[in-house]
Each structure stands twice: as structure tokens, then as C-alpha cells.
Design a protein around this motif. Structure first.
Motif, mmCIF file in Angstrom:
data_model
loop_
_atom_site.group_PDB
_atom_site.id
_atom_site.type_symbol
_atom_site.label_atom_id
_atom_site.label_comp_id
_atom_site.label_asym_id
_atom_site.label_seq_id
_atom_site.Cartn_x
_atom_site.Cartn_y
_atom_site.Cartn_z
ATOM 1 N N GLU A 162 0.710 -1.327 -0.169
ATOM 2 C CA GLU A 162 -0.143 0.012 -0.086
ATOM 3 C C GLU A 162 0.804 1.274 -0.029
ATOM 4 O O GLU A 162 0.429 2.402 -0.706
ATOM 5 C CB GLU A 162 -0.758 -0.147 1.384
ATOM 6 C CG GLU A 162 -2.233 -0.731 1.235
ATOM 7 C CD GLU A 162 -2.882 -0.882 2.471
ATOM 8 O OE1 GLU A 162 -3.774 -1.746 2.549
ATOM 9 O OE2 GLU A 162 -2.442 -0.251 3.345
ATOM 10 N N MET A 163 1.914 1.231 0.917
ATOM 11 C CA MET A 163 2.888 2.411 1.049
ATOM 12 C C MET A 163 3.384 2.690 -0.371
ATOM 13 O O MET A 163 3.610 3.830 -0.902
ATOM 14 C CB MET A 163 3.929 2.019 2.138
ATOM 15 C CG MET A 163 4.457 3.420 2.409
ATOM 16 S SD MET A 163 3.509 4.822 2.876
ATOM 17 C CE MET A 163 3.125 4.735 4.593
ATOM 18 N N LEU A 164 4.016 1.503 -1.078
ATOM 19 C CA LEU A 164 4.344 1.765 -2.362
ATOM 20 C C LEU A 164 3.444 2.373 -3.543
ATOM 21 O O LEU A 164 3.841 3.233 -4.109
ATOM 22 C CB LEU A 164 4.981 0.544 -2.990
ATOM 23 C CG LEU A 164 6.452 -0.075 -2.382
ATOM 24 C CD1 LEU A 164 6.618 -1.521 -2.891
ATOM 25 C CD2 LEU A 164 7.243 0.798 -2.675
ATOM 26 N N GLU A 165 2.367 1.952 -3.362
ATOM 27 C CA GLU A 165 1.372 2.623 -4.402
ATOM 28 C C GLU A 165 1.043 4.023 -3.821
ATOM 29 O O GLU A 165 0.924 4.704 -4.659
ATOM 30 C CB GLU A 165 0.065 1.768 -4.011
ATOM 31 C CG GLU A 165 -0.710 1.854 -5.299
ATOM 32 C CD GLU A 165 -2.283 0.846 -5.054
ATOM 33 O OE1 GLU A 165 -1.996 -0.292 -4.391
ATOM 34 O OE2 GLU A 165 -2.897 1.087 -5.907
ATOM 35 N N ARG A 166 1.057 4.364 -2.482
ATOM 36 C CA ARG A 166 0.948 5.708 -2.251
ATOM 37 C C ARG A 166 1.883 6.611 -2.866
ATOM 38 O O ARG A 166 1.707 7.744 -2.952
ATOM 39 C CB ARG A 166 0.938 5.584 -0.671
ATOM 40 C CG ARG A 166 -0.439 5.999 -0.028
ATOM 41 C CD ARG A 166 -0.228 6.539 1.268
ATOM 42 N NE ARG A 166 -0.813 7.850 1.603
ATOM 43 C CZ ARG A 166 -0.523 8.561 2.638
ATOM 44 N NH1 ARG A 166 -0.061 7.817 3.793
ATOM 45 N NH2 ARG A 166 -0.811 9.713 2.774
ATOM 46 N N VAL A 167 3.216 6.108 -2.907
ATOM 47 C CA VAL A 167 4.284 6.807 -3.558
ATOM 48 C C VAL A 167 4.354 6.988 -4.989
ATOM 49 O O VAL A 167 5.368 7.281 -5.570
ATOM 50 C CB VAL A 167 5.526 6.732 -2.818
ATOM 51 C CG1 VAL A 167 5.694 7.093 -1.314
ATOM 52 C CG2 VAL A 167 5.989 5.359 -2.946
ATOM 53 N N ARG A 168 3.096 6.361 -5.475
ATOM 54 C CA ARG A 168 3.126 6.450 -6.941
ATOM 55 C C ARG A 168 3.941 5.561 -7.674
ATOM 56 O O ARG A 168 4.306 5.652 -8.880
ATOM 57 C CB ARG A 168 3.079 7.751 -7.579
ATOM 58 C CG ARG A 168 2.144 8.634 -6.952
ATOM 59 C CD ARG A 168 0.900 8.462 -7.250
ATOM 60 N NE ARG A 168 -0.021 9.674 -6.696
ATOM 61 C CZ ARG A 168 -0.561 9.669 -5.415
ATOM 62 N NH1 ARG A 168 -0.325 8.592 -4.629
ATOM 63 N NH2 ARG A 168 -1.479 10.586 -5.123
ATOM 64 N N ILE A 169 4.160 4.377 -7.147
ATOM 65 C CA ILE A 169 4.797 3.202 -7.814
ATOM 66 C C ILE A 169 3.730 2.405 -8.376
ATOM 67 O O ILE A 169 2.631 2.046 -7.992
ATOM 68 C CB ILE A 169 5.618 2.200 -6.834
ATOM 69 C CG1 ILE A 169 6.531 2.972 -6.214
ATOM 70 C CG2 ILE A 169 6.010 0.917 -7.468
ATOM 71 C CD1 ILE A 169 7.901 2.819 -6.892
ATOM 72 N N ASN A 170 3.805 2.491 -9.870
ATOM 73 C CA ASN A 170 3.095 1.626 -10.936
ATOM 74 C C ASN A 170 2.748 0.305 -10.551
ATOM 75 O O ASN A 170 1.450 0.056 -10.584
ATOM 76 C CB ASN A 170 3.443 2.214 -12.135
ATOM 77 C CG ASN A 170 3.246 3.570 -12.581
ATOM 78 O OD1 ASN A 170 2.379 4.272 -12.088
ATOM 79 N ND2 ASN A 170 3.997 3.926 -13.483
#
Ligand SMILES: Nc1ncnc2c1ncn2[C@@H]1O[C@H](COP(=O)(O)OP(=O)(O)OP(=O)(O)O)[C@@H](O)[C@H]1O
Ligand SMILES: Nc1ncnc2c1ncn2[C@@H]1O[C@H](COP(=O)(O)OP(=O)(O)OP(=O)(O)O)[C@@H](O)[C@H]1O
Ligand SMILES: [Mg+2]
Ligand SMILES: [Mg+2]
Lengths: 263, 284
Positions: free
Chosen positions: B140-148
Motif C-alpha cells: 500500500e505504501m509503495l502504491e501511495r508513493v505512486r509506484i505503478n
């Protein structure tokens, strides 16, 4: 835009990439990108983080596989391995100045290495000149990378690349770790060397103004593909055709705080 | 860790901070008497390469290498003196209190662990969660920092990610610990401008909603002036100017003015670019 506009770009291309593709296992990092770099020309690569910009440079330098398509340097196709001489003519400055300098070598050793590899005489003078060109005094010559600030390391990396007097420079975010004044010095230096030696380069940067300052043309990339290729003039004039390029231009203006939504 | 003074004391107090290193001719001070107080705000630090920005940040979080010596009249986090804190207190502060995104992400990440493992470890070092929960929260955190594609990136080693992906992984690691004070050293320099603005919006939200304090070290003057509340300008180990961020263009100090003038511009660009003529008296 560069003053060199018009003066450069004549003669056979130094480098041609023809539908270049780079795969890492099942993942396609670069997907059929084509371009050429003419003598004395600077080509810009901008675009999304993770879109394959560094990978393109690494594939040219032989550090990433050319999985499909072809790359030619001075007319000769580049295979799996590069001859030693290739690295005298093509030099790369990496994105992170930390990882790319050997931690146990002093600045002096770092700069001596390419001279030894390519059996270049006149080392003492070249080292002094290279340090001077990038604005590092002789006091830095015997320091180790961990004793340097981020910007100082990047200047060492640039000095190392210039010391063999290459024809093609691959520059991966060369100034993003530098303050504006050192950036200006490095950009002026790169431009000067270019005029002097007809040095060609490929420059990766996230800063559109840095790209248009140094490059005649630029490729906008997203997800491993070319979005569009423009001249710097077109970009500055806002003559862009793709929404992604427009998005980049808007974001370049800085941060805009959204007004809090009224309750 | 709540106590009476933590509610009234400023988030961070820095008074006469000095950092020095041994050199052939005695010790050299690289930070020479820095003063500031930080509340729940966005403080920008700009300044020349080598002026001591990172060394200031590292001294605050306790990452000065052993050869460096730190002194300060006061260096306190929520009223707790950082120089005299016990190792246990310090670990606590570093676990959830103060976080730092280091200037070079790929150098700071562990080359032998995948990105995902490192974020999971950062999370588990300060809260107890099950393995699958930790994995989910890291994704979720990776997604939050806009990792596709978080799933793919979770399993990659640092040398397999791009510069900007490594930088976002570092930010994810710091944010997952939920710090009250984040020192971000060039956190977005490797990001494309679109993602950069998105990541700043996340930090902005943490300041506005959670009351996090942010020290934002950057060379990007345009970004600092549009994002921060206040800016410190450093030169040769000292703060030479402090100014409201939105008024950075009206800066008075000749160094700051010179710095602003060196930036290449999309419109009306200059060849060659103006450069700074450094004056000896700026460094006194
Ligand atoms: N050795 C590798 N193994 C696996 N994947 C890789 C490897 N090197 C690069 N990649 C992947 O290739 C993609 C492109 O990476 P690249 O470093 O070229 O991006 P970039 O455009 O330079 O991005 P940035 O602006 O963030 O530096 C990324 O998704 C990255 O994870
Ligand atoms: N371990 C060390 N030993 C000796 N000097 C050091 C050491 N680490 C850093 N320095 C010196 O301290 C000074 C300040 O470094 P610092 O990394 O804080 O600069 P900075 O302002 O962050 O610069 P940049 O913008 O280039 O990152 C520099 O001149 C650097 O050479
Ligand atoms: Mg890159
Ligand atoms: Mg620094």
C-alpha cells in the motif's frame, strides 16, 4: 536553447538507435525506441521515472542488454561486448554519484584509472586540468568519496568522464545533485567543451529548462516508449502534441497547494 | 511516549550546532553554529553544495560518522536533549519520532535485501504485525508513493530499480514508521516533475493533517519556494539568510540572489549562464 543550433547536427550520426528494446526477464524496460545523435549534437531524454531513460544509456554503454533492435556507434553495430577503445570514446556519468565512485579510492586514484586503462600519457596535467574544469581545487585530490558532499562527488564523476576526451558523453542526471551555481558552471563547461571538441551527448534530466538549455532536440518517454520527439524550440513555444508532455510542462512550474475544500 | 513537556516544547530546537572533522591541519568545522526552531511546518534548507545541509540533518538524527564531532548549546526533540539522550531513548526517537530520507537512496538502501523486505522491516521495527499484514501495508505504501506496479517492485533489489523508484522506496520506508519529524534530504531530485509534485502532496498532507514537522533540503529553488513555509539559506556551514518561502525571489543576501540568477529558464534563457562570484566575506 543552445547557441550551437545550426552549427551542429551536420555529418553522419555518431550514434543511431534503431527500434532499441531492453528486456529484464519478462519485463520490457525499453520498447522499440529509435533516435540518432549527430556530431556535436546534444539529445535530451525526459519523462516518467522508471520509463527506461537510464536503461537506454546503459544499453549503449554495454551495461544493459540490447534485447532487440540495434545500436550503431560511428557506423558500427554494437554487440554484446565492447572493445576497450569504445570506453575511451564513449563515457558515462551516472545518476547517483555515490554508487559510481569506488569508496576506497581517492579522487586522484579515481581520475588516474581511465588514464592507466587507456595508456594516456600526460596524466598529471590532465588530472589538474580536469579538477580545475569542474571547479574542485587541489585540496580535494586526495580525499575519499565519503569525505565529499553530494555535489562534490558528482563533479569528480564528471571530471573522470572528461579526462579521456570522449566523442560521446552519456549524462544521466548530471546536475540534479548540484546547487544552482555549480549546475550553471557544469552546464557552461559542457557547452564549452562541446563547441571546442564537437562533443556529442545524450542528456537525461527531469528539469525541462536544463534540457532545453543544452539540447537541440529531446525525446519524451513514458513506460519504455517514446511519447514524442520535439525540438527544444517547440517545447519552449508550447508546441507539443501529447497530453503527457503538457502534464510535464505544467508540473515544471512548481508545487501548487490545493485550496482546502470548504466543509 | 507522552510527557508534559512534549506538548509545549517545540518539535525541534537547534542552537549553535557545530559539526567538525579531523583534517591534516586540525579540525575543520563543516557546520558552524546553526540556529533554528521547528514547529509543525515545512522548513526548506537550500544552499551551496558542501555548505553543510546534509551534515546538519545527519547531526539531528544521529547519523554523523564516528570521526565527526557534534557540539550544540541545545539540540532537542520535543524537549529531550538529543546529545545526552540514552541509547535507548535515541533508538525510540529514531524508530518513530524522527525519520530521515537520505540524499542518495540507492546508496542508503541495503543492496542484499529486496525493496519490499526493507519496507517490511522498517514497519516491523516499530509495530508488531503479522507477516502478511506487513506485506500488505508495504505494498500500500509503495502504491501511495505512486509506484505503478508495487508487486513487481516489492521483489526487486536496489540495483534493479530506477533512481526515482529507489527514492520513493526510501520515502515509503520512512513514512511507514509514521515520524513526527521528517528530515528529507533531496527526497525528490530523481523524480519526474509529475511524480515529484504528487509525492510532495503526500508530505504536505502529513504536515497539514498529522502535524508532522518537515525539514526539506533541496537544490530546487522553484520547488522550495512553492512548497515550503520558510527557507534557511546556508553558506559555508552557516545560515546566512532566513526568509518566507513565497518571498524567496525577494531575498537580500547576495549569495541567495546569485543562486536565483543561475537557474536556467525555459523562457529567456541565457548562454552562458550567469555564475556566482563567491565573496570571501560571505564565509565569515
Ligand atoms: N537490472 C534490472 N533488473 C530488473 N529490472 C530493471 C533493471 N534495471 C532496470 N530495471 C527496470 O527498468 C525500468 C526502467 O528503469 P530506468 O532506470 O531505465 O528508469 P529511468 O527512466 O531512468 O527512471 P528514473 O527517472 O527514476 O531514473 C524500471 O522499471 C526498472 O525497475
Ligand atoms: N566524513 C567527512 N569527513 C570530512 N569532511 C566531510 C565528511 N563528510 C562531509 N564532509 C564535508 O562537509 C561539508 C558539508 O557536507 P554536506 O554533505 O553537509 O554538504 P551539503 O550542503 O549537503 O552539499 P550537497 O548539496 O552537495 O549535498 C563538505 O565540504 C564535505 O566535504
Ligand atoms: Mg534513471
Ligand atoms: Mg547534501
Amino acid at each position: 536553447m543552445s547557441d550551437l543550433h545550426g552549427k551542429s547536427g551536420t555529418g553522419a550520426p555518431v550514434l543511431i538507435a534503431d527500434a532499441l528494446g531492453v528486456d529484464f526477464g519478462p519485463f520490457r524496460a525499453v520498447d522499440g525506441v529509435s533516435f540518432e545523435v549527430r556530431p556535436g549534437e546534444s539529445l535530451g531524454l525526459v519523462g516518467e521515472s522508471g520509463s527506461g531513460k537510464s536503461t537506454i544509456l546503459r544499453a549503449i554503454a554495454g551495461l544493459a542488454p540490447i534485447s532487440s533492435g540495434a545500436v550503431r556507434f560511428e557506423g558500427k553495430p554494437l554487440g554484446k561486448r565492447r572493445e576497450k577503445a569504445f570506453y575511451r570514446h564513449v563515457q558515462m556519468v551516472f545518476q547517483d554519484p555515490y554508487g559510481s565512485l569506488h569508496p576506497r579510492q581517492t579522487v586522484d586514484q579515481i581520475l588516474s584509472e581511465p588514464l592507466a586503462i587507456h595508456r594516456i600519457a600526460d596524466g598529471e596535467r590532465r588530472i589538474r586540468q580536469a579538477l580545475d574544469e569542474v571547479g574542485l581545487g587541489s585540496g580535494f585530490r586526495f580525499r575519499y568519496p565519503h569525505q565529499l558532499s553530494g555535489g562534490q562527488r558528482q563533479r569528480v564523476a564528471i571530471a573522470r568522464a572528461l579526462i579521456t576526451e570522449p566523442e560521446l558523453l552519456l549524462l544521466d542526471e548530471p546536475t540534479s545533485a548540484l546547487d544552482a551555481s555549480v549546475q550553471a558552471e557544469i552546464l557552461n563547461l559542457l557547452e564549452e567543451i562541446r563547441q571546442h571538441r564537437r562533443l556529442s551527448s545524450i542528456l537525461v534530466s527531469h528539469d525541462l529548462a536544463v534540457i532545453t538549455h543544452l539540447c537541440e532536440r529531446l525525446i519524451v518517454m513514458q513506460s519504455g516508449r517514446e511519447v514524442e520527439t520535439l525540438t527544444s524550440r517547440q517545447l519552449v513555444a508550447g508546441e507539443v502534441t501529447k497530453p503527457y508532455t503538457r502534464e510535464l510542462m505544467a508540473a515544471s512550474e512548481g508545487f501548487r497547494r490545493k485550496e482546502p475544500v470548504p466543509a | 511516549m507522552t510527557n508534559m513537556k512534549s506538548d509545549t516544547a517545540p518539535l525541534l530546537e537547534v542552537r549553535d550546532l557545530r559539526v567538525s572533522y579531523p583534517t591534516r591541519d586540525g579540525r575543520t568545522e563543516v557546520v558552524r553554529g546553526v540556529n533554528f526552531t521547528l514547529g509543525r511546518e515545512r522548513l526548506g534548507i537550500v544552499g551551496e553544495s558542501g555548505s553543510g545541509k546534509s551534515q546538519t540533518g545527519r547531526a539531528i538524527i544521529g547519523l554523523t560518522p564516528p570521526t565527526g564531532r557534534i557540539t550544540a548549546e541545545r539540540l532537542a526533540y520535543k524537549g529531550t536533549d538529543l546529545l545526552t539522550a540514552s541509547p535507548r531513548q535515541r533508538r525510540q526517537i529514531r524508530g518513530g519520532g524522527i525519520g530521515m530520507v537520505l540524499q542518495d537512496p540507492r546508496f542508503s538502501l541495503n543492496p542484499l535485501m529486496t525493496i519490499g523486505q526493507q519496507i517490511v522491516e522498517a514497519l516491523r521495527s516499530h509495530v508488531r504485525v503479522s507477516g502478511s499484514d506487513a506485506r500488505r501495508r508495504a505494498l500500500e505504501m509503495l502504491e501511495r508513493v505512486r509506484i505503478n506496479d508495487p508487486e513487481r517492485v516489492f521483489g526487486l533489489y536496489p540495483h534493479e530499480v530506477s533512481g526515482g523508484m529507489g527514492q520513493r522506496a526510501m520515502i515509503a520506508m520512512m513514512l511507514i514508521a509514521g515520524p513526527d519529524l521528517l528530515i528529507a534530504d533531496e527526497p525528490t531530485s530523481a523524480l519526474d516533475v509529475v511524480v515529484q509534485i504528487e509525492v510532495l502532496a503526500i508530505l504536505d498532507q502529513l504536515v497539514a493533517e498529522r502535524g508532522m514537522g518537515l525539514i526539506f533540503i533541496s537544490h530546487d529553488l522553484r520547488l522550495v519556494s512553492s512548497f515550503c513555509d520558510r527557507v534557511l539559506v546556508m553558506y559555508a556551514g552557516r545560515v546566512v539568510e532566513e526568509i518566507e518561502a513565497s518571498r524567496l525571489s525577494e531575498a537580500k543576501h547576495p549569495y541567495t540572489r546569485g543562486l536565483l540568477d543561475c537557474v536556467p529558464r525555459l523562457h529567456n534563457d541565457r548562454h552562458p549562464l550567469p555564475t556566482l562570484q563567491r565573496q570571501a566575506e560571505w564565509a565569515v
